[in-house]
Design a protein around this motif. Structure first.
Motif, mmCIF file in Angstrom:
data_model
loop_
_atom_site.group_PDB
_atom_site.id
_atom_site.type_symbol
_atom_site.label_atom_id
_atom_site.label_comp_id
_atom_site.label_asym_id
_atom_site.label_seq_id
_atom_site.Cartn_x
_atom_site.Cartn_y
_atom_site.Cartn_z
ATOM 1 N N SER A 23 0.818 -1.219 0.000
ATOM 2 C CA SER A 23 0.000 0.000 0.000
ATOM 3 C C SER A 23 0.847 1.262 0.000
ATOM 4 N N ASN A 42 2.778 11.480 -6.132
ATOM 5 C CA ASN A 42 2.308 10.085 -6.096
ATOM 6 C C ASN A 42 1.780 9.697 -7.482
ATOM 7 N N ALA A 43 1.573 8.409 -7.664
ATOM 8 C CA ALA A 43 1.148 7.922 -8.980
ATOM 9 C C ALA A 43 -0.241 8.451 -9.352
ATOM 10 N N THR A 44 -1.090 8.664 -8.359
ATOM 11 C CA THR A 44 -2.422 9.217 -8.650
ATOM 12 C C THR A 44 -2.279 10.578 -9.336
ATOM 13 N N TYR A 71 -6.381 0.177 -10.645
ATOM 14 C CA TYR A 71 -6.505 0.828 -9.336
ATOM 15 C C TYR A 71 -7.682 1.799 -9.395
ATOM 16 N N CYS A 123 -7.341 5.612 -10.041
ATOM 17 C CA CYS A 123 -6.900 5.990 -11.395
ATOM 18 C C CYS A 123 -8.029 5.761 -12.393
ATOM 19 N N ASP A 158 -1.413 -1.350 -16.151
ATOM 20 C CA ASP A 158 -0.599 -1.472 -14.932
ATOM 21 C C ASP A 158 0.638 -2.323 -15.176
ATOM 22 N N VAL A 197 1.913 -3.871 -12.338
ATOM 23 C CA VAL A 197 1.429 -4.926 -11.440
ATOM 24 C C VAL A 197 0.069 -4.458 -10.944
ATOM 25 N N SER A 206 -3.224 -3.756 -8.801
ATOM 26 C CA SER A 206 -3.353 -3.497 -7.372
ATOM 27 C C SER A 206 -4.243 -4.518 -6.656
ATOM 28 N N ASP A 222 0.743 2.685 -15.592
ATOM 29 C CA ASP A 222 0.640 2.916 -14.162
ATOM 30 C C ASP A 222 1.643 1.989 -13.476
ATOM 31 N N ALA A 260 2.787 2.309 -10.494
ATOM 32 C CA ALA A 260 2.774 2.584 -9.048
ATOM 33 C C ALA A 260 3.581 1.498 -8.346
ATOM 34 N N HIS A 261 3.354 0.245 -8.770
ATOM 35 C CA HIS A 261 4.228 -0.864 -8.349
ATOM 36 C C HIS A 261 5.215 -1.038 -9.489
ATOM 37 N N ASN A 308 5.616 5.088 -8.444
ATOM 38 C CA ASN A 308 6.027 5.507 -7.104
ATOM 39 C C ASN A 308 7.430 5.045 -6.758
ATOM 40 N N HIS A 318 7.962 5.605 -3.424
ATOM 41 C CA HIS A 318 7.699 5.330 -1.995
ATOM 42 C C HIS A 318 7.176 3.925 -1.726
ATOM 43 N N LYS A 319 6.887 3.161 -2.748
ATOM 44 C CA LYS A 319 6.510 1.770 -2.466
ATOM 45 C C LYS A 319 7.768 0.892 -2.443
HETATM 46 C C1 LIG Z 1 -1.767 0.169 -9.445
HETATM 47 C C2 LIG Z 1 -1.779 1.380 -8.583
HETATM 48 N N1 LIG Z 1 -1.912 2.583 -9.154
HETATM 49 C C3 LIG Z 1 -1.900 3.717 -8.441
HETATM 50 C C4 LIG Z 1 -1.751 3.686 -7.078
HETATM 51 C C5 LIG Z 1 -1.770 4.968 -6.332
HETATM 52 O O1 LIG Z 1 -0.583 5.239 -5.696
HETATM 53 P P1 LIG Z 1 -0.499 6.583 -4.862
HETATM 54 O O2 LIG Z 1 -1.454 6.436 -3.710
HETATM 55 O O3 LIG Z 1 0.908 6.666 -4.412
HETATM 56 O O4 LIG Z 1 -0.917 7.676 -5.748
HETATM 57 C C6 LIG Z 1 -1.631 2.456 -6.418
HETATM 58 C C7 LIG Z 1 -1.501 2.423 -4.965
HETATM 59 O O5 LIG Z 1 -1.517 1.403 -4.326
HETATM 60 C C8 LIG Z 1 -1.646 1.276 -7.198
HETATM 61 O O6 LIG Z 1 -1.539 0.088 -6.629
#
Ligand SMILES: Cc1ncc(COP(=O)(O)O)c(C=O)c1O
Length: 397
Positions: free
Chosen positions: A27, A85-87, A112, A115, A163, A165, A167, A192, A194-195, A215, A217-218
């Motif tokens: 997360s 952040n990725a969002t 996710y 997104c 993606d 990976v 979510s 995306d 994020a992962h 990200n 930060h993950k």
């Molecule tokens: C596939 C995916 N996209 C986007 C996000 C959003 O990441 P963030 O909350 O850092 O924007 C996540 C967060 O878990 C994610 O798993």
């Protein structure tokens, strides 16, 4: 109280509470003590002289961070910017695009939700259409994912949100092939990731996706609020930051404008981004095989975790082992627990946390009408932690 299993010997580098079985790196990541100490030093320097730090020192460190991170993901540094952040990265692209009525944006039914919501927001506003690709599930091969995505492309498909990976289901998609196939059909990909960095190898120069966000930060374990957006050269003129700021009224060529506009979007604490080089170096040093060793270690642990849990649950595997990286989700058997909304904690999550000190995501995924439990595996985790979770599941399911 039950006996809480120990973390791996590398657990000592993190601040994670000893009495918690922390199986949710997915997360928000978890930042090692050493990186937090470095961030504190930077913050102390900032507060000792905010003007000099933000006007001079941070700019030098920022450029260094862009340089080192672009090497890590093999990206063109001129197209690489930091976002919180990725969002935000996803929103930046979507909200910059000039969509027409006839345009379609593809999202996967494993996307996710935040997104996906951003896609719905822009399609609704412009009269365009969100096309949801339903992936076959459980997945038996990467090919069937590629096929379902390509079957959903029409002459109006403008963009696809894909993606690295997923979510909710922790599946490593064959994103390299998906990007190539979609883009060769004239569909831009917004990847995306994020992962992304630290969980899958990324080579953006080779990938050539129109847009990639992800990200740090993950899986790079930087402090929270540290993410990136990469814009391919031919798309740079289209994309503006979410906050229009000083850079908008300063002239420059396209690469200068990117820096001017994205590197200053208003006052904020830049230290999470400035810690990226330190994270790459410090966390990378925890395996004698560097980041490749870390990714392999986490993947193997995630597969063992899944096997251990499925032995108890006896629900089907959601994908082949070859599509697992540091995350692995399992389907929960039917239970009387109602589906909850994304913003409410699932009662079973709360039970695992409150009664057994296990921090692991359990959630309903309404698009599949199912509930999943998703474990993450990072260097600090041990197999015993998943065995403990499995024992608890045997008792409580
Ligand atoms: C596939 C995916 N996209 C986007 C996000 C959003 O990441 P963030 O909350 O850092 O924007 C996540 C967060 O878990 C994610 O798993």
């Amino acid at each position: 109280m039950v006996n809480i299993p120990s973390r791996s010997k590398l657990g000592k580098y993190w601040n994670l509470r000893e009495s918690t079985v922390f199986l949710n790196h997915g997360s928000f990541g978890a930042c090692p003590k050493e990186i937090l100490a470095y961030q504190r030093q930077l913050r102390d320097q900032l507060e000792a002289d905010p003007i000099n730090f933000l006007d001079v020192k941070a700019k030098e460190l920022w450029a260094e961070s862009i340089e080192i991170f672009s090497e890590f993901i093999n990206a063109d540094k001129n197209g690489l910017v930091f976002v919180p952040n990725a969002t935000s990265g996803v929103n930046t692209i979507l909200r910059s695009l000039d969509l027409r009525h006839s345009d379609e944006i593809l999202v996967l039914d494993h996307a996710y939700q935040a997104c996906w919501n951003a896609v719905d927001y822009v399609t609704k506003k412009s009269g365009a259409k969100t096309t949801v690709v339903t992936l076959p599930f459980p997945i038996t091969s990467p090919e069937e994912i590629i096929e379902s995505i390509l079957n959903s492309v029409t002459k109006n498909t403008k963009l696809a949100l894909i993606d690295t990976v997923t979510s909710p289901t922790g599946i490593r998609l064959p994103f390299e092939i998906i990007v190539k196939e979609l883009q060769s059909r004239g569909v831009d990909v917004l990847l995306d990731a994020a992962h992304g960095p630290g969980i899958v190898p990324l080579n953006l120069n080779k990938l050539q996706a129109a847009y990639v966000t992800g990200n740090a930060h993950k899986w790079l374990c930087t402090p929270k609020g540290s993410a990136f957006l990469h814009i391919r050269e031919d798309r740079r003129a289209l994309i503006r930051p979410l906050s229009i700021s000083h850079g908008a009224s300063v002239d420059g060529n396209i690469n200068e404008k990117i820096r001017l506009e994205f590197d200053w979007t208003g006052t904020q604490d830049p230290t999470p981004w400035l810690c990226i080089p330190k994270s790459i170096e410090f966390v990378g040093s925890l395996s004698d095989k560097g980041w490749e060793g870390i990714m392999n270690h986490n993947t193997n642990l995630a597969i063992s975790a899944r096997n251990t849990i499925l032995e108890i649950l006896q629900t089907p595997k959601l994908c082949p082992d070859s599509m697992i990286v540091g995350l692995s989700a399992v389907l929960l058997p039917n239970s009387n627990v109602p589906l909850t909304s994304a913003l409410e904690a699932d009662p079973f999550h709360t039970l695992l946390y409150e009664k057994y000190n296990i921090q692991v995501p359990v959630f309903a995924w309404p698009h599949h009408n199912r509930r999943y439990l998703r474990t993450a595996s990072f260097l600090y985790n041990s197999l015993e932690e998943y065995q403990y979770l499995a024992e608890v599941l045997e008792k409580e399911i």
